[in-house]
Design a protein around this motif. Structure first.
Motif, PDB file in Angstrom:
ATOM      1  N   ASP A  56      12.456   9.099  16.555  1.00 41.91           N
ATOM      2  CA  ASP A  56      13.832   9.557  16.718  1.00 41.91           C
ATOM      3  C   ASP A  56      14.831   8.519  16.219  1.00 41.91           C
ATOM      4  O   ASP A  56      15.893   8.872  15.697  1.00 41.91           O
ATOM      5  N   SER A  57      14.496   7.259  16.365  1.00 43.06           N
ATOM      6  CA  SER A  57      15.426   6.186  16.018  1.00 43.06           C
ATOM      7  C   SER A  57      15.686   6.088  14.515  1.00 43.06           C
ATOM      8  O   SER A  57      16.653   5.456  14.101  1.00 43.06           O
ATOM      9  N   VAL A  58      14.826   6.698  13.693  1.00 37.52           N
ATOM     10  CA  VAL A  58      15.000   6.577  12.242  1.00 37.52           C
ATOM     11  C   VAL A  58      15.239   7.924  11.562  1.00 37.52           C
ATOM     12  O   VAL A  58      15.474   7.970  10.349  1.00 37.52           O
ATOM     13  N   LYS A  59      15.170   9.006  12.303  1.00 39.39           N
ATOM     14  CA  LYS A  59      15.369  10.331  11.711  1.00 39.39           C
ATOM     15  C   LYS A  59      16.719  10.419  11.021  1.00 39.39           C
ATOM     16  O   LYS A  59      17.739   9.988  11.562  1.00 39.39           O
ATOM     17  N   GLY A  60      16.711  10.967   9.814  1.00 40.15           N
ATOM     18  CA  GLY A  60      17.941  11.103   9.052  1.00 40.15           C
ATOM     19  C   GLY A  60      18.303   9.868   8.256  1.00 40.15           C
ATOM     20  O   GLY A  60      19.194   9.925   7.402  1.00 40.15           O
ATOM     21  N   ARG A  61      17.626   8.740   8.515  1.00 36.74           N
ATOM     22  CA  ARG A  61      17.920   7.500   7.774  1.00 36.74           C
ATOM     23  C   ARG A  61      16.732   7.049   6.929  1.00 36.74           C
ATOM     24  O   ARG A  61      16.920   6.490   5.853  1.00 36.74           O
ATOM     25  N   PHE A  62      15.530   7.280   7.414  1.00 34.48           N
ATOM     26  CA  PHE A  62      14.315   6.845   6.712  1.00 34.48           C
ATOM     27  C   PHE A  62      13.586   8.063   6.158  1.00 34.48           C
ATOM     28  O   PHE A  62      13.579   9.137   6.767  1.00 34.48           O
ATOM     29  N   THR A  63      12.934   7.860   5.011  1.00 40.08           N
ATOM     30  CA  THR A  63      12.134   8.916   4.402  1.00 40.08           C
ATOM     31  C   THR A  63      10.806   8.335   3.950  1.00 40.08           C
ATOM     32  O   THR A  63      10.776   7.343   3.211  1.00 40.08           O
ATOM     33  N   ILE A  64       9.722   8.968   4.379  1.00 34.64           N
ATOM     34  CA  ILE A  64       8.384   8.557   3.948  1.00 34.64           C
ATOM     35  C   ILE A  64       7.923   9.498   2.837  1.00 34.64           C
ATOM     36  O   ILE A  64       8.180  10.704   2.869  1.00 34.64           O
ATOM     37  N   SER A  65       7.272   8.935   1.842  1.00 27.49           N
ATOM     38  CA  SER A  65       6.758   9.743   0.732  1.00 27.49           C
ATOM     39  C   SER A  65       5.512   9.071   0.181  1.00 27.49           C
ATOM     40  O   SER A  65       5.222   7.915   0.511  1.00 27.49           O
ATOM     41  N   LYS A  66       4.776   9.795  -0.638  1.00 25.12           N
ATOM     42  CA  LYS A  66       3.576   9.202  -1.220  1.00 25.12           C
ATOM     43  C   LYS A  66       3.380   9.673  -2.644  1.00 25.12           C
ATOM     44  O   LYS A  66       3.822  10.760  -3.027  1.00 25.12           O
ATOM     45  N   ASP A  67       2.741   8.818  -3.408  1.00 27.54           N
ATOM     46  CA  ASP A  67       2.385   9.123  -4.787  1.00 27.54           C
ATOM     47  C   ASP A  67       0.881   8.871  -4.900  1.00 27.54           C
ATOM     48  O   ASP A  67       0.454   7.729  -5.053  1.00 27.54           O
ATOM     49  N   ASN A  68       0.100   9.944  -4.798  1.00 32.08           N
ATOM     50  CA  ASN A  68      -1.358   9.777  -4.806  1.00 32.08           C
ATOM     51  C   ASN A  68      -1.860   9.238  -6.137  1.00 32.08           C
ATOM     52  O   ASN A  68      -2.863   8.525  -6.187  1.00 32.08           O
ATOM     53  N   ALA A  69      -1.172   9.547  -7.203  1.00 30.60           N
ATOM     54  CA  ALA A  69      -1.591   9.045  -8.517  1.00 30.60           C
ATOM     55  C   ALA A  69      -1.484   7.530  -8.584  1.00 30.60           C
ATOM     56  O   ALA A  69      -2.251   6.868  -9.294  1.00 30.60           O
ATOM     57  N   LYS A  70      -0.521   6.981  -7.840  1.00 32.92           N
ATOM     58  CA  LYS A  70      -0.325   5.526  -7.812  1.00 32.92           C
ATOM     59  C   LYS A  70      -0.954   4.887  -6.588  1.00 32.92           C
ATOM     60  O   LYS A  70      -0.814   3.679  -6.395  1.00 32.92           O
ATOM     61  N   ASN A  71      -1.586   5.698  -5.748  1.00 31.23           N
ATOM     62  CA  ASN A  71      -2.186   5.168  -4.517  1.00 31.23           C
ATOM     63  C   ASN A  71      -1.171   4.390  -3.688  1.00 31.23           C
ATOM     64  O   ASN A  71      -1.471   3.321  -3.147  1.00 31.23           O
ATOM     65  N   THR A  72       0.018   4.922  -3.580  1.00 31.52           N
ATOM     66  CA  THR A  72       1.113   4.206  -2.928  1.00 31.52           C
ATOM     67  C   THR A  72       1.899   5.132  -2.005  1.00 31.52           C
ATOM     68  O   THR A  72       2.131   6.298  -2.347  1.00 31.52           O
ATOM     69  N   VAL A  73       2.273   4.598  -0.871  1.00 35.14           N
ATOM     70  CA  VAL A  73       3.152   5.287   0.063  1.00 35.14           C
ATOM     71  C   VAL A  73       4.442   4.478   0.179  1.00 35.14           C
ATOM     72  O   VAL A  73       4.408   3.239   0.175  1.00 35.14           O
ATOM     73  N   TYR A  74       5.555   5.175   0.301  1.00 33.78           N
ATOM     74  CA  TYR A  74       6.862   4.522   0.335  1.00 33.78           C
ATOM     75  C   TYR A  74       7.576   4.821   1.648  1.00 33.78           C
ATOM     76  O   TYR A  74       7.360   5.852   2.278  1.00 33.78           O
ATOM     77  N   LEU A  75       8.462   3.918   2.010  1.00 30.71           N
ATOM     78  CA  LEU A  75       9.380   4.156   3.112  1.00 30.71           C
ATOM     79  C   LEU A  75      10.777   3.793   2.616  1.00 30.71           C
ATOM     80  O   LEU A  75      11.094   2.615   2.452  1.00 30.71           O
ATOM     81  N   GLN A  76      11.571   4.814   2.348  1.00 31.30           N
ATOM     82  CA  GLN A  76      12.961   4.607   1.940  1.00 31.30           C
ATOM     83  C   GLN A  76      13.805   4.468   3.201  1.00 31.30           C
ATOM     84  O   GLN A  76      13.817   5.386   4.038  1.00 31.30           O
ATOM     85  N   MET A  77      14.492   3.359   3.325  1.00 34.07           N
ATOM     86  CA  MET A  77      15.285   3.080   4.515  1.00 34.07           C
ATOM     87  C   MET A  77      16.749   2.968   4.125  1.00 34.07           C
ATOM     88  O   MET A  77      17.117   2.087   3.338  1.00 34.07           O
ATOM     89  N   ASN A  78      17.571   3.849   4.648  1.00 29.84           N
ATOM     90  CA  ASN A  78      19.007   3.850   4.375  1.00 29.84           C
ATOM     91  C   ASN A  78      19.788   3.579   5.655  1.00 29.84           C
ATOM     92  O   ASN A  78      19.262   3.717   6.759  1.00 29.84           O
TER      93      ASN A  78
END
Length: 121
Positions: free
Chosen positions: A62-84
């Motif tokens: 709840d503390s990060v909803k609306g500010r953080f976004t998790i995503s992944k790129d399986n081709a790059k074997n990478t997961v991201y956390l965008q923090m705004n």
């Protein structure tokens, strides 16, 4: 076995943005659920966000909803956390974790070593 390496941490002012990356090596990442956790100074490690192996399901604290976004790129074997809109209370060591058990009953059995995020007021 999968090895996880986080990167992208740093020092920034409140209101800024940062993108963390979690790169997997040793085995394909595509069938793992992946999560981000954080440990603020002097506190317990806490859940931040998770994404299913397909990328179709996400969950957030709840503390990060609306500010953080998790995503992944399986081709790059990478997961991201965008923090705004970062706040001083987001200051923590951020860890990436992987689960072979699918959602909703993730079992976080593989962990990275963490990356420091410091947000000044």
């Amino acid at each position: 076995q999968v090895q996880l390496v986080e990167s992208g941490g740093g020092l920034l002012q409140a209101g800024g943005s940062l993108r963390l990356s979690c790169a997997a090596s040793g085995r394909t990442f595509s069938r793992y659920g992946t999560g981000w956790f954080r440990q603020p100074p002097g506190k317990e490690r806490e859940f931040v966000a998770a994404i299913s192996w397909s990328g179709s399901n996400t969950a957030y604290a709840d503390s990060v909803k609306g500010r953080f976004t998790i995503s992944k790129d399986n081709a790059k074997n990478t997961v991201y956390l965008q923090m705004n809109s970062l706040k001083p209370e987001d200051t923590a060591v951020y860890y990436c974790a992987a689960s072979l058990v699918p959602e909703p009953n993730y079992v976080w059995s593989i962990w990275g070593r963490g990356t420091q995020v410091t947000v000044s007021s």
